[in-house]
Design a protein around this motif. Structure first.
Motif, mmCIF file in Angstrom:
data_model
loop_
_atom_site.group_PDB
_atom_site.id
_atom_site.type_symbol
_atom_site.label_atom_id
_atom_site.label_comp_id
_atom_site.label_asym_id
_atom_site.label_seq_id
_atom_site.Cartn_x
_atom_site.Cartn_y
_atom_site.Cartn_z
ATOM 1 N N SER A 1 0.818 -1.223 0.000
ATOM 2 C CA SER A 1 0.000 0.000 0.000
ATOM 3 C C SER A 1 0.847 1.266 0.000
ATOM 4 N N GLN A 2 2.130 1.157 0.387
ATOM 5 C CA GLN A 2 3.017 2.320 0.402
ATOM 6 C C GLN A 2 4.050 2.280 -0.731
ATOM 7 N N GLY A 3 3.775 1.464 -1.747
ATOM 8 C CA GLY A 3 4.578 1.513 -2.954
ATOM 9 C C GLY A 3 5.769 0.578 -2.973
ATOM 10 N N TRP A 4 6.752 0.948 -3.768
ATOM 11 C CA TRP A 4 7.916 0.106 -4.021
ATOM 12 C C TRP A 4 8.880 0.091 -2.841
ATOM 13 N N GLY A 5 8.919 1.164 -2.060
ATOM 14 C CA GLY A 5 9.836 1.194 -0.912
ATOM 15 C C GLY A 5 11.207 1.701 -1.291
ATOM 16 N N ASN A 6 12.244 1.033 -0.787
ATOM 17 C CA ASN A 6 13.631 1.459 -0.962
ATOM 18 C C ASN A 6 14.107 1.126 -2.385
ATOM 19 N N GLU A 7 14.101 2.137 -3.253
ATOM 20 C CA GLU A 7 14.458 1.911 -4.652
ATOM 21 C C GLU A 7 15.918 1.505 -4.812
ATOM 22 N N GLN A 8 16.813 2.092 -4.012
ATOM 23 C CA GLN A 8 18.224 1.737 -4.121
ATOM 24 C C GLN A 8 18.442 0.276 -3.752
ATOM 25 N N ARG B 1 3.976 -3.428 3.690
ATOM 26 C CA ARG B 1 3.668 -2.096 3.173
ATOM 27 C C ARG B 1 4.342 -1.789 1.847
ATOM 28 N N THR B 2 5.525 -2.347 1.624
ATOM 29 C CA THR B 2 6.265 -2.024 0.396
ATOM 30 C C THR B 2 6.827 -3.289 -0.234
ATOM 31 N N VAL B 3 7.153 -3.185 -1.515
ATOM 32 C CA VAL B 3 7.764 -4.302 -2.224
ATOM 33 C C VAL B 3 9.139 -4.602 -1.643
ATOM 34 N N SER B 4 9.905 -3.569 -1.315
ATOM 35 C CA SER B 4 11.248 -3.812 -0.762
ATOM 36 C C SER B 4 11.175 -4.534 0.577
ATOM 37 N N HIS C 1 8.986 -6.776 1.272
ATOM 38 C CA HIS C 1 8.713 -8.178 0.919
ATOM 39 C C HIS C 1 9.985 -8.883 0.457
ATOM 40 N N VAL C 2 10.797 -8.191 -0.338
ATOM 41 C CA VAL C 2 12.057 -8.790 -0.793
ATOM 42 C C VAL C 2 12.976 -9.036 0.404
ATOM 43 N N LEU C 3 13.038 -8.077 1.323
ATOM 44 C CA LEU C 3 13.841 -8.265 2.535
ATOM 45 C C LEU C 3 13.344 -9.459 3.343
ATOM 46 N N MET C 4 12.020 -9.596 3.459
ATOM 47 C CA MET C 4 11.474 -10.736 4.184
ATOM 48 C C MET C 4 11.920 -12.045 3.549
ATOM 49 N N ASN C 5 11.813 -12.148 2.230
ATOM 50 C CA ASN C 5 12.194 -13.385 1.549
ATOM 51 C C ASN C 5 13.682 -13.682 1.711
ATOM 52 N N LEU C 6 14.509 -12.674 1.567
ATOM 53 C CA LEU C 6 15.947 -12.873 1.780
ATOM 54 C C LEU C 6 16.219 -13.303 3.219
ATOM 55 N N GLY C 7 15.524 -12.680 4.161
ATOM 56 C CA GLY C 7 15.708 -13.044 5.559
ATOM 57 C C GLY C 7 15.290 -14.477 5.849
ATOM 58 N N ALA D 1 -2.499 -0.076 -10.056
ATOM 59 C CA ALA D 1 -2.524 1.314 -10.518
ATOM 60 C C ALA D 1 -1.955 2.244 -9.454
ATOM 61 N N LEU D 2 -2.296 1.990 -8.192
ATOM 62 C CA LEU D 2 -1.743 2.803 -7.109
ATOM 63 C C LEU D 2 -0.256 2.527 -6.922
ATOM 64 N N LEU D 3 0.144 1.294 -7.125
ATOM 65 C CA LEU D 3 1.553 0.936 -6.975
ATOM 66 C C LEU D 3 2.415 1.695 -7.978
ATOM 67 N N ASP D 4 1.864 2.003 -9.149
ATOM 68 C CA ASP D 4 2.632 2.699 -10.177
ATOM 69 C C ASP D 4 2.806 4.187 -9.872
ATOM 70 N N GLY D 5 2.106 4.700 -8.844
ATOM 71 C CA GLY D 5 2.267 6.105 -8.484
ATOM 72 C C GLY D 5 1.387 7.018 -9.307
ATOM 73 N N PRO D 6 1.818 8.286 -9.489
ATOM 74 C CA PRO D 6 0.983 9.277 -10.191
ATOM 75 C C PRO D 6 0.592 8.848 -11.605
ATOM 76 N N ARG D 7 1.451 8.090 -12.278
ATOM 77 C CA ARG D 7 1.141 7.662 -13.646
ATOM 78 C C ARG D 7 -0.048 6.713 -13.669
ATOM 79 N N GLY D 8 -0.150 5.855 -12.654
ATOM 80 C CA GLY D 8 -1.296 4.964 -12.526
ATOM 81 C C GLY D 8 -1.401 3.903 -13.593
ATOM 82 N N ASP D 9 -0.255 3.469 -14.126
ATOM 83 C CA ASP D 9 -0.268 2.460 -15.182
ATOM 84 C C ASP D 9 -0.173 1.071 -14.552
#
Length: 336
Positions: free
Chosen positions: A22-29, A147-150, A152-158, A228-236
């Motif tokens: 619900s809070q997007g992609w998270g830590n992009e780096q 809350r974020t995709v990052s 989830h990735v951290l959870m899986n790695l952990g 659509a919300l995950l994509d941000g303002p573009r909504g794609d």
């Protein structure tokens, strides 16, 4: 394949009320670094769990343990790993199996109910709490909806790094017949753990497949993601779906070699699964020559209630097939 089980539809409908990411992609780096890194190239830092005194629960000895996660970057609340140890307490276990949690599964009660028969037979069970779930849930997160995709990735790695570290601790304690298992997401991560450890381990991948991509982008779990919300303002929504697929394809098991002893791998697939496509389990079976694939006539959710005997049998049989080296160290009692 038979049609999707009604219970899967009902569960997916209820789950969509609590949106994933619900809070997007998270830590992009971090997501960029993960995409460029070669994962699991180094051994995780050694762990020594601190165990509580054993207590008797439904005829089993139960200990709760903690250790510092070997994975850096976790939220502060998730840095301490929690594990529950179920044992018959007879001093001569037939083996030990780490059982990982499925998506949104918080606590230990579900896995205790499902797999307690194995512990009563003499197989010690170690139930790990996922990072970001239950006792490891960050402040502000609602239930198991990350809350974020990052995150989830951290959870899986952990999950994988902690399972690897716990396997190493068990082996250093003198145990030789070791396995890892899980249902759904736990099955994916158990399979990935078995693929990246250097020693042979038994693996029971239950209701899991080769790639998590169709689970998150096409199956009933995708109902919980507002693309659509995950994509941000573009909504794609289509572009967000494609990007999420690229990220989760990093965990595609066909990118990794088979386990050291694939004939000690038992896969269980549900014929009426609306979350994990049967084709993905077939793909994993093909990638792991010598593995066994078993089918149950159930849905992804209903199998947890109707197929306990089949799920326990998969773990029991995988452990029984594991070839144990004659040079394995004599077993010592782990410190409580």
């Amino acid at each position: 394949m038979s049609r999707t089980h009604l219970v899967d539809f009902l569960f997916a409908g209820l789950s969509r009320r609590s949106r994933l990411f619900s809070q997007g992609w998270g830590n992009e780096q971090f997501l960029e670094d993960v995409a460029e890194a070669a994962p699991f190239q180094h051994l995780p830092s050694p762990v020594t769990p601190a165990w509580s005194e054993p207590r008797l629960q439904r005829g089993l000895q139960v200990r709760d343990g903690t250790f510092l996660s070997p994975l850096a970057g976790l939220d502060a609340a998730a840095q301490t790993a929690h594990v529950r140890w179920l044992s018959a307490g007879n001093g001569s276990p037939r083996g030990a199996c780490i059982v990982l949690a499925s998506s949104r599964e918080e606590g230990f009660s579900l896995r205790e109910r499902l797999y307690a028969p194995l512990a009563r037979e003499g197989i010690d069970l170690f139930l790990l709490e996922n990072p970001y779930y239950g006792l490891r849930r960050p402040l502000g997160q609602k239930g198991g909806a990350l809350r974020t995709v990052s995150d989830h990735v951290l959870m899986n790695l952990g999950m994988v790094e902690e399972a690897r570290a716990l396997l190493a601790w068990l082996r250093a304690s003198g145990r030789s017949r070791l396995g890892v298992a899980g249902y759904s997401m736990g099955g994916y991560m158990a399979a990935l753990t078995a693929a990246v450890v250097s020693e042979p381990v038994a693996v029971a991948a239950l209701a899991a497949g080769a790639s998590p991509v169709p689970v998150f982008t096409q199956g009933l779990l995708s109902w919980s993601i507002a693309f659509a919300l995950l994509d941000g303002p573009r909504g794609d929504a289509a572009q967000a779906r494609l990007r999420l697929g690229r990220i989760f394809d990093l965990a595609n098991l066909t990118r990794f070699p088979p386990p050291k002893q694939p004939d000690a791998a038992v896969l269980v697939a549900c014929r009426r699964d609306g979350f994990v496509p049967g084709e993905e389990t077939l793909a994993l079976h093909a990638h792991w020559p010598g593995s066994e694939l078993r089918w149950v006539d159930a849905g992804h959710v209903s199998a947890l209630f109707t197929e306990r005997a089949a799920l326990c049998a998969a773990i029991r049989d995988a452990l029984a097939r594991l070839e144990v080296s004659a040079s394995a160290p004599a077993r010592q009692s782990p410190s409580a």
